[in-house]
Design a protein around this motif. Structure first.
Motif, PDB file in Angstrom:
ATOM      1  N   GLY A  42      44.088  27.543  21.707  1.00 20.11           N
ATOM      2  CA  GLY A  42      45.168  28.309  20.649  1.00 20.11           C
ATOM      3  C   GLY A  42      44.673  29.788  20.291  1.00 20.11           C
ATOM      4  N   VAL A  43      43.328  30.027  20.720  1.00 18.70           N
ATOM      5  CA  VAL A  43      42.737  31.545  20.415  1.00 18.70           C
ATOM      6  C   VAL A  43      43.519  32.506  21.246  1.00 18.70           C
ATOM      7  CG1 VAL A  43      40.792  33.051  20.539  1.00 18.70           C
ATOM      8  CG2 VAL A  43      40.549  30.674  19.600  1.00 18.70           C
ATOM      9  N   LEU A  44      43.738  32.281  22.608  1.00 19.53           N
ATOM     10  CA  LEU A  44      44.107  33.396  23.360  1.00 19.53           C
ATOM     11  C   LEU A  44      45.826  32.708  23.956  1.00 19.53           C
ATOM     12  CD1 LEU A  44      42.631  35.075  26.189  1.00 19.53           C
ATOM     13  CD2 LEU A  44      44.879  34.391  26.522  1.00 19.53           C
ATOM     14  N   PRO A  45      46.709  33.276  23.207  1.00 23.26           N
ATOM     15  CA  PRO A  45      48.282  32.594  23.341  1.00 23.26           C
ATOM     16  C   PRO A  45      48.863  33.433  24.634  1.00 23.26           C
ATOM     17  CG  PRO A  45      48.272  34.323  21.559  1.00 23.26           C
ATOM     18  CD  PRO A  45      46.700  34.111  22.039  1.00 23.26           C
ATOM     19  N   LEU A  46      49.274  32.589  25.695  1.00 23.00           N
ATOM     20  CA  LEU A  46      49.768  33.254  26.753  1.00 23.00           C
ATOM     21  C   LEU A  46      51.095  32.786  26.851  1.00 23.00           C
ATOM     22  CD1 LEU A  46      46.962  32.673  29.543  1.00 23.00           C
ATOM     23  CD2 LEU A  46      47.466  34.729  28.311  1.00 23.00           C
ATOM     24  N   ASN A  47      51.718  31.510  26.270  1.00 21.45           N
ATOM     25  CA  ASN A  47      52.811  31.075  26.459  1.00 21.45           C
ATOM     26  C   ASN A  47      54.098  32.048  25.922  1.00 21.45           C
ATOM     27  OD1 ASN A  47      51.753  30.457  23.822  1.00 21.45           O
ATOM     28  ND2 ASN A  47      53.779  29.237  23.529  1.00 21.45           N
ATOM     29  N   CYS A  48      55.145  31.735  26.744  1.00 22.38           N
ATOM     30  CA  CYS A  48      56.502  32.561  26.473  1.00 22.38           C
ATOM     31  C   CYS A  48      56.447  34.098  26.026  1.00 22.38           C
ATOM     32  CB  CYS A  48      57.057  31.625  25.224  1.00 22.38           C
ATOM     33  SG  CYS A  48      57.373  30.152  25.959  1.00 22.38           S
ATOM     34  N   ARG A  49      55.438  34.836  26.660  1.00 22.42           N
ATOM     35  CA  ARG A  49      55.443  36.082  26.202  1.00 22.42           C
ATOM     36  C   ARG A  49      54.784  37.016  27.406  1.00 22.42           C
ATOM     37  NH1 ARG A  49      51.736  35.186  21.587  1.00 22.42           N
ATOM     38  NH2 ARG A  49      52.629  33.157  21.760  1.00 22.42           N
ATOM     39  N   SER A  50      54.725  38.202  27.410  1.00 22.76           N
ATOM     40  CA  SER A  50      54.135  39.085  28.178  1.00 22.76           C
ATOM     41  C   SER A  50      52.754  39.302  28.000  1.00 22.76           C
ATOM     42  CB  SER A  50      54.802  40.595  28.077  1.00 22.76           C
ATOM     43  OG  SER A  50      56.176  40.672  28.313  1.00 22.76           O
ATOM     44  N   PHE A  51      51.901  39.439  29.060  1.00 22.55           N
ATOM     45  CA  PHE A  51      50.492  39.642  28.799  1.00 22.55           C
ATOM     46  C   PHE A  51      49.776  40.120  29.922  1.00 22.55           C
ATOM     47  CE2 PHE A  51      50.857  35.361  30.849  1.00 22.55           C
ATOM     48  CZ  PHE A  51      50.009  35.494  31.868  1.00 22.55           C
ATOM     49  N   THR A  52      48.688  40.879  29.662  1.00 22.63           N
ATOM     50  CA  THR A  52      47.671  41.510  30.770  1.00 22.63           C
ATOM     51  C   THR A  52      46.340  41.037  30.517  1.00 22.63           C
ATOM     52  OG1 THR A  52      48.945  43.437  30.652  1.00 22.63           O
ATOM     53  CG2 THR A  52      46.968  43.567  31.572  1.00 22.63           C
ATOM     54  N   ILE A  53      45.910  40.384  31.581  1.00 21.78           N
ATOM     55  CA  ILE A  53      44.452  39.974  31.463  1.00 21.78           C
ATOM     56  C   ILE A  53      43.662  40.741  32.620  1.00 21.78           C
ATOM     57  CG2 ILE A  53      42.819  38.200  32.114  1.00 21.78           C
ATOM     58  CD1 ILE A  53      44.855  36.257  30.997  1.00 21.78           C
ATOM     59  N   GLU A  54      42.721  41.601  32.305  1.00 21.55           N
ATOM     60  CA  GLU A  54      41.802  42.277  33.173  1.00 21.55           C
ATOM     61  C   GLU A  54      40.408  42.160  33.204  1.00 21.55           C
ATOM     62  OE1 GLU A  54      43.321  46.761  32.830  1.00 21.55           O
ATOM     63  OE2 GLU A  54      43.474  45.983  30.963  1.00 21.55           O
ATOM     64  N   ALA A  55      39.637  42.226  34.326  1.00 25.10           N
ATOM     65  CA  ALA A  55      38.004  42.080  34.256  1.00 25.10           C
ATOM     66  C   ALA A  55      37.572  42.831  35.264  1.00 25.10           C
ATOM     67  CB  ALA A  55      37.884  40.499  34.402  1.00 25.10           C
ATOM     68  N   TRP A  56      36.300  43.037  35.242  1.00 23.58           N
ATOM     69  CA  TRP A  56      35.461  43.615  36.442  1.00 23.58           C
ATOM     70  C   TRP A  56      34.950  42.267  36.920  1.00 23.58           C
ATOM     71  CZ3 TRP A  56      35.443  48.268  38.623  1.00 23.58           C
ATOM     72  CH2 TRP A  56      36.148  49.249  38.155  1.00 23.58           C
ATOM     73  N   ILE A  57      34.846  42.127  38.313  1.00 18.73           N
ATOM     74  CA  ILE A  57      34.184  41.102  38.912  1.00 18.73           C
ATOM     75  C   ILE A  57      33.206  41.514  40.118  1.00 18.73           C
ATOM     76  CG2 ILE A  57      36.105  39.608  38.387  1.00 18.73           C
ATOM     77  CD1 ILE A  57      36.882  39.736  41.419  1.00 18.73           C
ATOM     78  N   TYR A  58      32.016  40.841  40.500  1.00 21.71           N
ATOM     79  CA  TYR A  58      31.214  41.290  41.505  1.00 21.71           C
ATOM     80  C   TYR A  58      31.235  40.012  42.233  1.00 21.71           C
ATOM     81  CZ  TYR A  58      27.245  43.242  43.788  1.00 21.71           C
ATOM     82  OH  TYR A  58      26.039  43.726  44.497  1.00 21.71           O
ATOM     83  N   PRO A  59      31.877  39.602  43.195  1.00 20.83           N
ATOM     84  CA  PRO A  59      31.768  38.280  43.932  1.00 20.83           C
ATOM     85  C   PRO A  59      30.734  38.257  44.724  1.00 20.83           C
ATOM     86  CG  PRO A  59      33.889  39.430  44.070  1.00 20.83           C
ATOM     87  CD  PRO A  59      32.941  40.267  43.724  1.00 20.83           C
ATOM     88  N   ILE A  60      29.952  37.154  44.885  1.00 22.95           N
ATOM     89  CA  ILE A  60      28.805  36.931  45.760  1.00 22.95           C
ATOM     90  C   ILE A  60      29.022  35.798  46.568  1.00 22.95           C
ATOM     91  CG2 ILE A  60      26.125  36.457  45.654  1.00 22.95           C
ATOM     92  CD1 ILE A  60      25.838  37.846  43.119  1.00 22.95           C
ATOM     93  N   SER A  61      28.993  35.915  47.973  1.00 21.49           N
ATOM     94  CA  SER A  61      28.872  34.602  48.895  1.00 21.49           C
ATOM     95  C   SER A  61      30.096  33.921  48.699  1.00 21.49           C
ATOM     96  CB  SER A  61      27.483  34.138  48.965  1.00 21.49           C
ATOM     97  OG  SER A  61      26.621  34.850  49.058  1.00 21.49           O
ATOM     98  N   LEU A  62      31.200  34.264  48.597  1.00 16.97           N
ATOM     99  CA  LEU A  62      32.426  33.502  48.434  1.00 16.97           C
ATOM    100  C   LEU A  62      33.025  32.906  49.786  1.00 16.97           C
ATOM    101  CD1 LEU A  62      34.710  35.143  45.711  1.00 16.97           C
ATOM    102  CD2 LEU A  62      32.502  33.868  45.359  1.00 16.97           C
TER     103      LEU A  62
END
Length: 396
Positions: A42-62
């Protein structure tokens, strides 16, 4: 760095590593140790709305045969009630369980990249973005899950429980669909200093704040206020945040307004250095106030600009890429270029000094000195801006 409304609990023995900016820390996940961050339902609502989720990632040995979670939220394993933003087959996937949009570009290993998942409720457009550009898009119904914990570094969309392997930093959520300009800025604008009110705080997306050596009074700027440089004062960073300039051949842009009022001595506008002592005077005015743009290929490479007038605002744009080399822009118009070359920057994070070289005169080219005058609107990008974008910066 997490958004303040997304405080979570670390599951497992996750550790921390240097962030992508060099300031603070990124969280380090090891898939075999089942590590992730959980945020209460319930802290981060995504339902029935617009949203943007962003992150910086550094993948290792996927492995191409496994899923690796970036962000997840799952109420039930039914259509449109289980959100997952993952890497699958080394490509980005964003979905609501049963309706995924797949990216088309393989994510590079052992390199920081910016990723985003965007849903526009009005248009029903679902998109994945890689390094500021749309990498996949389609139309789907809204996400309907109203409960379920949010996870960072994991996605519980299947029995495999996709756990990330590598580093994640600067996770951000906004309850709207960001546009292309905003996401490209988030992915590529490294630092922006307006200097309004005399502030050295970063007005860009990364909170990379500057530090003053000496005194930098406020003066009238080209846009609002600027900083006045004199008597050897300069701005610097207490850590090396510009890691990308330390990658050979990595494109970047620097832009600023200058208004010199000093005597005819050699003066440094922008100076680049590493903690090991490697350095280069990337933008200088020679003793006759001719602008010079410099970089390093194993030896110095330069291109000259125009004579910079005293007591007049001049906009300077410096772009670099392997295909174009240095392109030097004066007041929004390309003035000169070196032609193509591969930079050689010692594979180390970089720091910038603005308005001087802090006495580092034994660099290439072997000149420097303090700048006397005003500086305003300083930008650094992790990409080569085009002529239209430079023109826009020069015509605020």
């Amino acid at each position: 760095m997490y958004d303040s409304c997304l405080d979570g609990t670390v599951n497992g023995t996750a550790t921390y590593t240097t962030s992508f900016t060099g300031y603070g820390a990124a969280i380090s996940f090891n898939q075999s140790s089942y590590q992730y961050v959980s945020i209460a339902s319930g802290v981060l609502p995504l339902n029935c709305r617009s949203f943007t989720i962003e992150a910086w990632i550094y993948p290792i040995s996927l492995l191409t045969s496994s899923d690796y979670g970036i962000i997840g939220q799952c109420q039930a394993l039914t259509n449109f009630e289980c959100f997952h933003f993952i890497i699958r087959g080394n490509k980005l996937y964003c979905g609501f369980f049963g309706s995924d949009v797949a990216g088309g570009t393989s994510v590079k290993m052992n390199e920081w990249c910016h990723v985003a998942c965007v849903y526009d409720f009005a248009t029903q457009a679902q998109q994945v973005w890689l390094n500021g550009y749309v990498d996949g898009s389609h139309i789907c119904s809204p996400y309907n899950g109203s409960q379920g914990q949010t996870t960072i570094g994991a996605s519980f969309h299947s029995s495999t429980h996709a756990i990330f392997n590598g580093y994640i930093d600067n996770v951000r959520y906004e309850a709207r669909a960001k546009n292309s300009t905003e996401i490209l800025n988030d992915a590529s604008l490294s630092v922006y200093h307006s200097f309004d009110g005399g502030s050295l705080n970063d007005s860009g997306p990364n909170d990379i704040n500057g530090t003053v050596s000496g005194s930098l009074p406020i003066t009238s700027g080209r846009v609002n206020q600027a900083l006045q440089f004199a008597s050897g004062s300069y701005m610097y960073y207490q850590y090396p945040p510009f890691y990308f300039i330390g990658i050979d051949g990595y494109p970047f842009t620097k832009a600023l307004w200058v208004k010199p009022n000093g005597t005819n001595t050699t003066q440094t506008l922008v100076f680049l250095k590493t903690t090991s002592g490697w350095c280069v005077h990337t933008l200088v005015m020679t003793s006759n106030r001719q602008l010079a743009a410099n970089f390093w290929t194993g030896s110095s490479i330069s291109t000259n600009g125009s004579i910079i007038s005293l007591n007049t605002w001049t906009h300077i744009g410096y772009t670099y890429s392997t295909s174009n080399g240095i392109r030097l822009y004066i007041n929004g118009v390309q003035y000169s270029t070196t032609g193509p070359f591969m930079s050689n920057t010692h594979s180390m994070p970089m720091s910038i000094i603005l308005g001087g070289d802090a006495g580092h005169t034994v660099c290439s080219p072997g000149y420097g000195g303090a700048f006397t005058g005003a500086i305003d609107e300083f930008y650094v990008y992790r990409r080569e801006l085009n002529a239209t974008e430079i023109w826009a910066l020069a015509n605020p």
